[in-house]
Design a protein around this motif. Structure first.
Motif, PDB file in Angstrom:
ATOM      1  N   SER A 540       1.169  -1.182  -0.093  1.00  0.00           N
ATOM      2  CA  SER A 540       0.028  -0.021   0.132  1.00  0.00           C
ATOM      3  C   SER A 540       0.802   1.089  -0.183  1.00  0.00           C
ATOM      4  O   SER A 540       2.207   1.170   0.394  1.00  0.00           O
ATOM      5  CB  SER A 540      -0.491  -0.290   1.169  1.00  0.00           C
ATOM      6  N   ALA A 541       0.249   2.324  -0.041  1.00  0.00           N
ATOM      7  CA  ALA A 541       0.986   3.494  -0.410  1.00  0.00           C
ATOM      8  C   ALA A 541       0.956   4.766   0.872  1.00  0.00           C
ATOM      9  O   ALA A 541      -0.397   4.403   1.230  1.00  0.00           O
ATOM     10  CB  ALA A 541       0.696   4.184  -2.129  1.00  0.00           C
ATOM     11  N   HIS A 542       1.760   5.498   0.644  1.00  0.00           N
ATOM     12  CA  HIS A 542       1.683   6.225   2.373  1.00  0.00           C
ATOM     13  C   HIS A 542       0.221   6.729   1.518  1.00  0.00           C
ATOM     14  O   HIS A 542       0.227   7.197   0.322  1.00  0.00           O
ATOM     15  CB  HIS A 542       2.927   7.171   1.543  1.00  0.00           C
ATOM     16  N   PRO A 543      -0.621   6.660   2.886  1.00  0.00           N
ATOM     17  CA  PRO A 543      -1.553   7.676   2.405  1.00  0.00           C
ATOM     18  C   PRO A 543      -2.237   9.082   1.920  1.00  0.00           C
ATOM     19  O   PRO A 543      -2.731   9.522   1.404  1.00  0.00           O
ATOM     20  CB  PRO A 543      -1.990   8.105   4.089  1.00  0.00           C
ATOM     21  N   ARG A 544      -0.770   9.533   1.513  1.00  0.00           N
ATOM     22  CA  ARG A 544      -0.699  11.369   1.202  1.00  0.00           C
ATOM     23  C   ARG A 544      -0.352  11.005  -0.855  1.00  0.00           C
ATOM     24  O   ARG A 544      -1.471  11.147  -1.617  1.00  0.00           O
ATOM     25  CB  ARG A 544       0.152  11.763   1.694  1.00  0.00           C
ATOM     26  N   ASP A 546      -2.797  10.379  -2.726  1.00  0.00           N
ATOM     27  CA  ASP A 546      -4.032   9.930  -2.831  1.00  0.00           C
ATOM     28  C   ASP A 546      -4.644   9.246  -4.214  1.00  0.00           C
ATOM     29  O   ASP A 546      -5.400   8.959  -3.969  1.00  0.00           O
ATOM     30  CB  ASP A 546      -4.797  11.443  -3.431  1.00  0.00           C
ATOM     31  N   ALA A 547      -3.588   8.751  -5.602  1.00  0.00           N
ATOM     32  CA  ALA A 547      -4.340   8.397  -6.490  1.00  0.00           C
ATOM     33  C   ALA A 547      -4.290   7.204  -6.230  1.00  0.00           C
ATOM     34  O   ALA A 547      -5.049   5.958  -7.143  1.00  0.00           O
ATOM     35  CB  ALA A 547      -3.277   8.828  -7.837  1.00  0.00           C
ATOM     36  N   ARG A 549      -5.206   5.292  -3.126  1.00  0.00           N
ATOM     37  CA  ARG A 549      -5.880   5.166  -2.165  1.00  0.00           C
ATOM     38  C   ARG A 549      -7.088   3.958  -2.096  1.00  0.00           C
ATOM     39  O   ARG A 549      -7.173   3.311  -3.200  1.00  0.00           O
ATOM     40  CB  ARG A 549      -6.827   6.269  -1.620  1.00  0.00           C
ATOM     41  N   GLY A 550      -6.653   3.223  -1.455  1.00  0.00           N
ATOM     42  CA  GLY A 550      -7.809   1.804  -1.271  1.00  0.00           C
ATOM     43  C   GLY A 550      -6.776   0.952  -2.634  1.00  0.00           C
ATOM     44  O   GLY A 550      -8.380   0.111  -2.353  1.00  0.00           O
ATOM     45  N   CYS A 551      -6.154   0.816  -2.697  1.00  0.00           N
ATOM     46  CA  CYS A 551      -5.802  -0.217  -3.404  1.00  0.00           C
ATOM     47  C   CYS A 551      -4.228  -1.081  -3.292  1.00  0.00           C
ATOM     48  O   CYS A 551      -3.567  -0.110  -2.115  1.00  0.00           O
ATOM     49  CB  CYS A 551      -5.232   1.161  -4.999  1.00  0.00           C
ATOM     50  N   VAL A 552      -4.067  -2.336  -3.547  1.00  0.00           N
ATOM     51  CA  VAL A 552      -3.204  -2.305  -3.553  1.00  0.00           C
ATOM     52  C   VAL A 552      -2.328  -3.142  -4.190  1.00  0.00           C
ATOM     53  O   VAL A 552      -2.885  -2.976  -5.909  1.00  0.00           O
ATOM     54  CB  VAL A 552      -2.874  -3.870  -2.426  1.00  0.00           C
ATOM     55  N   TRP A 651      -2.257  -1.265  -9.517  1.00  0.00           N
ATOM     56  CA  TRP A 651      -2.753  -0.346  -8.346  1.00  0.00           C
ATOM     57  C   TRP A 651      -3.851  -1.267  -8.082  1.00  0.00           C
ATOM     58  O   TRP A 651      -4.849  -0.335  -9.483  1.00  0.00           O
ATOM     59  CB  TRP A 651      -2.672   0.836  -7.840  1.00  0.00           C
ATOM     60  N   PRO A 653      -7.512  -2.385  -6.925  1.00  0.00           N
ATOM     61  CA  PRO A 653      -8.748  -1.383  -5.182  1.00  0.00           C
ATOM     62  C   PRO A 653      -8.864  -2.526  -4.774  1.00  0.00           C
ATOM     63  O   PRO A 653      -9.455  -3.645  -4.565  1.00  0.00           O
ATOM     64  CB  PRO A 653     -10.323  -0.856  -6.176  1.00  0.00           C
TER      65      PRO A 653
END
Lengths: 658, 658
Positions: A540-544, A546-547, A549-552, A651, A653
């Motif tokens: 997962s990416a750093h929460p900042r 945004d692009a 988010r909610g994806c792995v 990435w 969802p």
């Protein structure tokens, strides 16, 4: 960074240790010394060896063919007065010739029997000598199309950029002994450049960095100090606004701030990364710690806020530039192939300077996930931009957002750049220092080098990156009880669990600074096994960011995976596929060594998706309702787009995040 | 679309019904007829009225000042032979003059006493007449800077684009009676254009659509059929590749497919939207249903897959273009102000053609959330691009990604475009048809118009968009028992709950096709109250919109809200703020009518965020751990950036989604 000088490290008796890119001079500051690419042999059945062979058999001949058919060679013939051809292609088209020459020379270092390549080098070098003007100037565009503009537009002309690639080709010629004539051509031009831009000359820099690292390398080859001094001068002059505002502002070509004062990467990513490579080269050769500190500071910035999970660089198409921190859109990732190569080259330089494993980790990530994806399975088609997502309905047919690899580009910087990287691949496998050997990249390879003044051979057998098991046999026939040395094996940062055995006995050896280090007297034929566990990782990416988010993103070992339309049932739209976090993701080995040896299998859900673009949350929930299950197959990202053209995403969802 | 012709609708006796933009000719196909902007008076204490007043007092004078200081007027003086000024600004700088003229003329229609504006119109018109060449050609760039290139570069020159804006200014002059001279100038040029490009002339189109809608409008003003025929011809010729590939491919200027065959919006968004406006104009005037069908088909496409929640258009900076379906990044939203204005104009035309509420809904959304945000509170600073997120550390100082509104732009298309939209604002409030009146936009306004051949006045009192209550008083002094008519009031699609009362009595009236329709004999002084419930809405995007997954946008009534750094405690980074879905979001009214009358209060969480850019999921969970709570304040997006420069975001990550 360690303080000792590279002259402290010990070479094998009689061995050429400088056959490869970015080889520090003996007096340079640094931690590690390259082995020279002629000391590492990639066996052709391993992945790295196949890549190198494909490069020699397909990519390099394809590049040579295109240099002819696209007019690059014809431009030089016209500059030599031997053709009436009008200038063809980009004004910096000569650089494609130089990069191909460099690639050919690295290839010839270990494949001297390739008569076709040798002929390309010889005839092209002779042509360059004829195209070169009496004062040493060499640039076909300005010679035949705009002689009155020579040196007048440093922000745009790429004259020094082209000269830099000529010099890099010449450095390869010099280090491999492949073409003394090419060295002579490059030095004539370099001497003219020193005369014009040196301490008594004009205060100018080039809009596209490259000359800095090239001149440092030429200094390393020749020992001629004015080349290094000019490289440093070009760095010192940057950031003073000498280039003017340009279309995208001074930041576009890193002229917005002095290089030592920069706190973040910015602007055109390839330019930024070539500049950083030059900063390291000049830093280690001059002992100017401020340059190395700046380079490591920018490394911290870019790899913590501005790099894709694939190791790709550049978030914006408009100016081929880095974005704001954490601005990493997968669909509009620019991820120029040349930027990934430049990142690899910069990290190689930082690895040599510091010995820090993070730089080797980054080389590995970029190699498998940002450089390799640019090349088709046939080695003759290329991506310029490497997005992490291709959408259903993607309409971009432009070269900068191509939906498939193209055989060539109007701006063809990337294909020959791949060729020179792949041709020099053996040189990055391992290094040496005073205490022993360090292995950074794993592959089916044989190292013939020296430690402590005597010959050493290391045989490496592995199916890496598909398997984490690496078997090594050390042949140190001159070993004596009083001559222990250290074999350091990189344990990648992605690896949590590993095991080491020596002679069949498990040994407990910690990871220190990214390496397991085994210090001993190596009895001839000592066998060693490093086993790197490769469970599937859901990243997962750093929460900042945004692009995504909610994806792995799925990864296994050093390889990032993706979903491709080719693996979905007919009628299923990739954008509607979510990963079921409750279902296991498992690696499945296939008997398909030339294709996709390892896929990942996962459980997915088909998203419900209505017609409305925006809905109030209370009406429909948060848009995460899960639908029908379906089985998913993920393939290595670097192999995408080889079966059919179609949507792809790295990435994925998550159907629910609990 | 209804089949009746607009000539079936009944105008008030003696009333001018054509004072406004895009007024169909009496014989056109269509459902609704504009009232004319002189029939709607926006009281200056309502929001729309304040916008219009600010436009007259600040934006318009500011535009006029800049036309002088930036050289646009000087260009024309040079073209008239009255100045030695070298050409200044963009090669299409004349269009800024024309749009400002159009704005001034609409403004003068209801504020005839503005001597400064009148003087600007008169002197500029006289200058244009002197700058016009003997054959009617009028373009200062090609006259003074490149006379030899006249008409030679239709892909690039913007000559017909500029002519189109001249014509639109002339149409405003003709409809308002503000300047017969300007009409004459425009007709001389239009006649030359008909001669060159008409049925006997060359087969060319303009790279930047605009001439199509302009010629249709000029036909409406003059009744001169060749103008309409040429508009249609320009549409017919598009999509044949006449413009060549250009830098971004034919799709950039919608030359990739015949307009009637297009299935999705594509390319440069302003060009696409102006072209669509022209398609509707030509469609209704010629009765060519294929053009209207295509326009409605593209409406379906763009508003279901390619429009921001603010109503903004354009996802890509590189070519100012639409992206792939669902490619809607908030941080890199291009959202050009001119595209929002063009969308408003296109939807206005579709509303008149069809009477469908969805077009009025879209006008409202664009007005409050895509056009109004472009303007600063002082009316003298502008956004060109309207992103939905500004990141901490945003380094883009370029005009295309400015972090704050700028006083003017080197490409200054947007400011005078805002001015002409705001000056014509009263014209969009209401329409008429044979059966009565339709009110589309709510505001503090007074309508003086006619129904069934006799005068009718409707007084509208409301604090919309801050309150959903709209009070109307109908004055129909000529009303007789046998003369019922229908007052239709739009119930926006965002509104789930509404109430209607007449004379204090609640009436149960359904929404039909987006309107409540009250048909009755309107006794003089009948009062009516429409109460639109305005709960806060948390909007989520279609799951294919990857860029805002796991986020919500807050809206209340027609107004989209955002979080701004200015409302956060010191030291809190906006990117680390998540919305707590369990906490209520509530509207809070402030006694601040000139500033931010209504804010939203919400509960937030501070996200934990480590240093690593990517982590394996099992180590840290899905990146949604919630941290310390904090109180959040959201402000109307159209008011962002007026207090301090700083990060902003419309889409807010949810701390947990259950």
């Amino acid at each position: 960074m360690t303080e000792h000088k590279l002259s402290d490290t010990l070479a094998a008796p009689g061995a050429r240790t400088d056959v490869g890119p970015a080889v520090p001079a003996p007096g340079a500051v640094g931690a590690l010394r390259p082995l020279g690419l002629d000391q590492a042999r990639l066996r052709p059945d391993g992945l790295l060896g196949r890549w190198r062979r494909r490069n020699a058999e397909d990519t390099l001949p394809h590049c040579v063919d295109n240099l002819h058919s696209q007019g690059n060679i014809g431009n030089l013939a016209a500059a030599a007065g031997e053709s009436d051809q009008e200038f063809a292609g980009m004004w910096f088209a000569d650089s494609d010739v130089y990069k191909t020459l460099e690639a050919a020379l690295w290839e010839l270092a270990t494949s001297p029997a390739d008569a076709g390549l040798k002929d390309f080098v010889d005839t092209t070098t002779a042509l360059l000598a004829r195209a070169q003007q009496a004062d040493g100037y060499l640039n076909s565009h300005f010679t035949i199309a705009a002689p009155e503009k020579r040196w007048l537009k440093p922000d745009w002309s790429h004259e020094l950029y082209c000269a830099g690639h000529l010099i890099q080709a010449a450095v390869a010629a010099g280090r491999t002994g492949g073409s003394p004539e090419l060295v002579a051509v490059a030095r004539r031009f370099a001497d003219l450049i020193v005369e014009r831009f040196g301490p008594e000359g004009v205060e100018e820099v080039c809009g596209h960095p490259e000359i800095e690292t090239a001149l440092a390398e030429l200094y390393r080859l020749t020992g001629h100090r004015p080349y290094l001094d000019l490289a440093r001068r070009f760095l010192d002059l940057r950031g003073r606004g000498l280039l003017g505002p340009g279309r995208f502002g001074p930041v576009y070509y890193q002229d917005h701030v002095p290089v030592r004062d920069a706190t973040e990467v910015a602007g055109h990513s390839v330019r930024q990364l070539y500049l950083l490579a030059g900063m390291v080269d000049v830093g280690v050769e001059t002992g100017d710690r401020t340059l190395l500190d700046a380079a490591e500071r920018l490394w911290e910035d870019v790899f913590h806020t501005k790099t894709y999970v694939t190791g790709a660089h550049g978030s914006r198409h408009r100016d081929e530039a880095y974005g704001d921190p954490y601005e990493l859109p997968p669909d509009r990732a620019y991820g120029e192939t040349c930027a990934a190569i430049a990142s690899f080259q910069w990290n190689w330089r930082l690895l040599l300077a510091t010995g820090r494993a993070r730089y080797a980790d980054e080389m590995e990530r970029a190699l498998y996930n940002a450089i390799a994806p640019a090349l088709s399975a046939d080695g003759r088609h290329f991506f310029y931009s490497n997005p992490l997502q291709l959408r259903t309905g993607h309409a971009g047919s432009g070269e900068e957002a191509a939906a498939r690899r193209l055989p060539w580009y109007s701006c063809a910087c990337c294909p020959p750049n791949i060729a020179r990287l792949m041709a020099s691949l053996p040189g990055y496998v391992a290094t040496a220092d005073a205490g022993g050997l360090q292995i950074h990249l794993y592959g089916d390879a044989s190292l013939d080098t020296g430690v402590a003044g005597r010959p050493v051979r290391v045989e490496m057998r592995t199916d890496y990156p598909w398997q984490g098991r690496v078997e090594l046999t050390v042949e140190d026939e001159g070993g004596r009880d009083e001559d222990p040395w250290t074999l350091a094996l990189r344990v990648p940062a992605w690896c949590d669990t590993y095991a080491v055995s020596v002679g069949g006995e498990t040994v407990d050896v910690p990871v220190q600074d990214g390496y397991v280090r085994l210090t001993r007297v190596w009895a001839p034929g000592t066998t060693l096994v490093l086993d790197l566990a490769m469970p599937v990782r859901r990243l997962s990416a750093h929460p900042r960011v945004d692009a995504v988010r909610g994806c792995v993103a799925l990864a296994r070992g050093p390889v990032v995976y993706c979903l491709e339309q080719a693996d979905l049932p007919p009628g299923v739209v990739l954008e509607d596929v979510w990963l079921d976090p409750a279902a296991p993701v498992e690696a499945a080995h296939r008997d398909d060594p030339a294709g996709i040896p390892v896929v990942l299998t996962a459980g997915g859900r088909l998203a419900g998706s209505g017609d409305a673009l925006y809905t109030a949350l209370d009406e429909s929930g948060p848009g995460r309702e899960t639908g029908a299950p379906l089985a998913l197959t993920a393939v290595p990202y670097f192999l995408w787009g080889n079966r059919s053209e179609g949507p792809m995403r790295v990435w994925i969802p998550l159907a629910a995040t609990g």
